[in-house]
Design a protein around this motif. Structure first.
Motif, mmCIF file in Angstrom:
data_model
loop_
_atom_site.group_PDB
_atom_site.id
_atom_site.type_symbol
_atom_site.label_atom_id
_atom_site.label_comp_id
_atom_site.label_asym_id
_atom_site.label_seq_id
_atom_site.Cartn_x
_atom_site.Cartn_y
_atom_site.Cartn_z
ATOM 1 N N ALA A 99 0.839 -1.210 0.000
ATOM 2 C CA ALA A 99 0.000 0.000 0.000
ATOM 3 C C ALA A 99 0.868 1.252 0.000
ATOM 4 O O ALA A 99 2.041 1.217 0.367
ATOM 5 N N GLY A 100 0.265 2.359 -0.372
ATOM 6 C CA GLY A 100 0.944 3.637 -0.330
ATOM 7 C C GLY A 100 1.267 4.030 1.103
ATOM 8 O O GLY A 100 0.602 3.600 2.048
ATOM 9 N N GLU A 101 2.281 4.862 1.255
ATOM 10 C CA GLU A 101 2.706 5.277 2.587
ATOM 11 C C GLU A 101 1.587 5.976 3.348
ATOM 12 O O GLU A 101 1.467 5.847 4.562
ATOM 13 N N TRP A 102 0.758 6.741 2.650
ATOM 14 C CA TRP A 102 -0.317 7.448 3.347
ATOM 15 C C TRP A 102 -1.284 6.479 4.007
ATOM 16 O O TRP A 102 -1.827 6.765 5.071
ATOM 17 N N LYS A 103 -1.490 5.306 3.404
ATOM 18 C CA LYS A 103 -2.384 4.316 4.002
ATOM 19 C C LYS A 103 -1.759 3.734 5.272
ATOM 20 O O LYS A 103 -2.458 3.512 6.267
ATOM 21 N N ARG A 104 -0.475 3.508 5.250
ATOM 22 C CA ARG A 104 0.199 3.026 6.458
ATOM 23 C C ARG A 104 0.089 4.058 7.571
ATOM 24 O O ARG A 104 -0.199 3.729 8.720
ATOM 25 N N LEU A 105 0.322 5.301 7.213
ATOM 26 C CA LEU A 105 0.270 6.373 8.200
ATOM 27 C C LEU A 105 -1.151 6.555 8.740
ATOM 28 O O LEU A 105 -1.352 6.725 9.953
ATOM 29 N N ALA B 278 -10.208 11.357 6.182
ATOM 30 C CA ALA B 278 -11.178 12.078 7.015
ATOM 31 C C ALA B 278 -12.208 11.112 7.611
ATOM 32 O O ALA B 278 -12.547 11.214 8.801
ATOM 33 N N ARG B 279 -12.698 10.170 6.811
ATOM 34 C CA ARG B 279 -13.680 9.193 7.314
ATOM 35 C C ARG B 279 -13.058 8.279 8.365
ATOM 36 O O ARG B 279 -13.676 7.981 9.390
ATOM 37 N N LEU B 280 -11.830 7.821 8.091
ATOM 38 C CA LEU B 280 -11.151 6.941 9.035
ATOM 39 C C LEU B 280 -10.893 7.673 10.359
ATOM 40 O O LEU B 280 -11.061 7.103 11.440
ATOM 41 N N ARG B 281 -10.528 8.941 10.257
ATOM 42 C CA ARG B 281 -10.282 9.729 11.468
ATOM 43 C C ARG B 281 -11.568 9.881 12.280
ATOM 44 O O ARG B 281 -11.572 9.701 13.500
ATOM 45 N N ARG B 282 -12.670 10.221 11.623
ATOM 46 C CA ARG B 282 -13.949 10.361 12.337
ATOM 47 C C ARG B 282 -14.332 9.058 13.028
ATOM 48 O O ARG B 282 -14.773 9.051 14.171
ATOM 49 N N SER B 283 -14.153 7.967 12.315
ATOM 50 C CA SER B 283 -14.483 6.664 12.883
ATOM 51 C C SER B 283 -13.596 6.359 14.096
ATOM 52 O O SER B 283 -14.089 5.906 15.137
ATOM 53 N N ALA B 284 -12.302 6.609 13.983
ATOM 54 C CA ALA B 284 -11.377 6.331 15.084
ATOM 55 C C ALA B 284 -11.662 7.231 16.284
ATOM 56 O O ALA B 284 -11.543 6.797 17.434
ATOM 57 N N GLN B 285 -12.059 8.469 16.031
ATOM 58 C CA GLN B 285 -12.334 9.381 17.132
ATOM 59 C C GLN B 285 -13.630 9.039 17.867
ATOM 60 O O GLN B 285 -13.809 9.440 19.007
ATOM 61 N N ARG B 286 -14.518 8.310 17.225
ATOM 62 C CA ARG B 286 -15.744 7.868 17.888
ATOM 63 C C ARG B 286 -15.513 6.612 18.729
ATOM 64 O O ARG B 286 -16.380 6.208 19.501
ATOM 65 N N ALA C 104 -7.640 -0.688 2.336
ATOM 66 C CA ALA C 104 -7.320 -1.542 1.193
ATOM 67 C C ALA C 104 -8.282 -1.291 0.031
ATOM 68 O O ALA C 104 -7.878 -1.323 -1.136
ATOM 69 N N ALA C 105 -9.544 -1.025 0.347
ATOM 70 C CA ALA C 105 -10.551 -0.810 -0.703
ATOM 71 C C ALA C 105 -10.533 0.609 -1.267
ATOM 72 O O ALA C 105 -11.135 0.871 -2.298
ATOM 73 N N ALA C 106 -9.824 1.507 -0.599
ATOM 74 C CA ALA C 106 -9.853 2.926 -0.993
ATOM 75 C C ALA C 106 -8.970 3.208 -2.194
ATOM 76 O O ALA C 106 -7.803 2.831 -2.212
ATOM 77 N N PRO C 107 -9.526 3.883 -3.192
ATOM 78 C CA PRO C 107 -8.694 4.290 -4.327
ATOM 79 C C PRO C 107 -7.740 5.421 -3.909
ATOM 80 O O PRO C 107 -8.061 6.218 -3.032
ATOM 81 N N GLU C 108 -6.597 5.447 -4.529
ATOM 82 C CA GLU C 108 -5.588 6.470 -4.220
ATOM 83 C C GLU C 108 -6.128 7.881 -4.438
ATOM 84 O O GLU C 108 -5.711 8.813 -3.765
ATOM 85 N N THR C 109 -7.052 8.031 -5.365
ATOM 86 C CA THR C 109 -7.568 9.365 -5.690
ATOM 87 C C THR C 109 -8.487 9.925 -4.612
ATOM 88 O O THR C 109 -8.743 11.123 -4.590
ATOM 89 N N ASP C 110 -8.993 9.073 -3.722
ATOM 90 C CA ASP C 110 -9.897 9.523 -2.660
ATOM 91 C C ASP C 110 -9.178 9.706 -1.324
ATOM 92 O O ASP C 110 -9.809 9.673 -0.267
ATOM 93 N N ARG C 111 -7.904 9.917 -1.354
ATOM 94 C CA ARG C 111 -7.077 9.966 -0.155
ATOM 95 C C ARG C 111 -7.649 10.876 0.934
ATOM 96 O O ARG C 111 -7.816 10.466 2.082
ATOM 97 N N SER C 112 -7.937 12.113 0.597
ATOM 98 C CA SER C 112 -8.405 13.075 1.594
ATOM 99 C C SER C 112 -9.708 12.626 2.253
ATOM 100 O O SER C 112 -9.856 12.684 3.471
ATOM 101 N N LYS C 113 -10.652 12.149 1.449
ATOM 102 C CA LYS C 113 -11.941 11.686 1.972
ATOM 103 C C LYS C 113 -11.771 10.448 2.842
ATOM 104 O O LYS C 113 -12.399 10.330 3.892
#
Length: 192
Positions: free
Chosen positions: A14-20, A176-184, A164-173
């Protein structure tokens, strides 16, 4: 309960941003664990750790690493309880939180698979350590530990699958969704 093979499968190429983003999602509920320690002891700075974790999320979203993020690595690590403070409630979980966030910050410029594995291990190990201190686990405590471990592994698995299912082009979205989920997510040490 070993999540390492799943992490390797989903983040190995995966891309580094996904690991991060995965590492930051591991740290988010751990920060709540640190708040439990801080509330019980009045030690450490959850705000400093929050700032470090915010930098990790920002970098996962758009690669904006700054010198300030680099400068937070050591202060975040130093928020860990000292040997004299280890008797406080949640101290060992707080230590794992400080490790995970400082390790994530140290990895901002090139998160490797091993970094993601180590941060995920810290998230799971915090639960194990919290209950390991109890000399005689009651049936309820043992049940709580198993429930919390299964819940955290399930949450991490869902994060991995989303990434894993996320396209590289939707990185920002996606971030943001993963962060909201983790913060809940509630603290990983307290059964709701």
């Amino acid at each position: 309960m070993n999540i390492d093979p799943l992490i390797c499968r989903h983040l190995g190429s995966a891309g580094e941003w996904k690991r991060l983003a995965f590492m930051a999602s591991c740290c988010e509920p751990m920060l709540l664990n640190f708040h439990l320690y801080h509330d019980a002891s009045q030690l450490g700075s959850p705000d400093l750790l929050r700032r470090g974790l915010d930098f990790a999320w920002q970098t996962a979203r758009d690669d904006s690493v700054t010198g300030e993020a680099d400068a937070l690595v050591k202060p975040c690590r130093l928020q860990a309880p000292s040997r004299h403070e280890e008797g406080h409630s949640f101290a060992q979980a707080a230590t794992q939180t400080c490790f995970a966030i400082s390790h994530t910050l140290r990895s901002l410029r090139g998160p490797r698979l091993i970094d993601a594995l180590e941060v995920a291990d810290a998230a799971i190990y915090a639960i194990e350590l919290h209950y390991r201190n109890e000399l005689l686990l009651s049936k309820r405590t043992r049940s709580d530990r198993e429930f919390l471990l299964r819940s955290e592994i399930m949450r991490l698995t869902q994060s991995l699958e989303r990434l894993a299912a996320a396209p590289e082009t939707d990185r920002s979205k996606v971030v943001a969704r993963l962060r909201r989920s983790a913060q809940r997510t509630p603290s990983t040490l307290v059964r709701g």
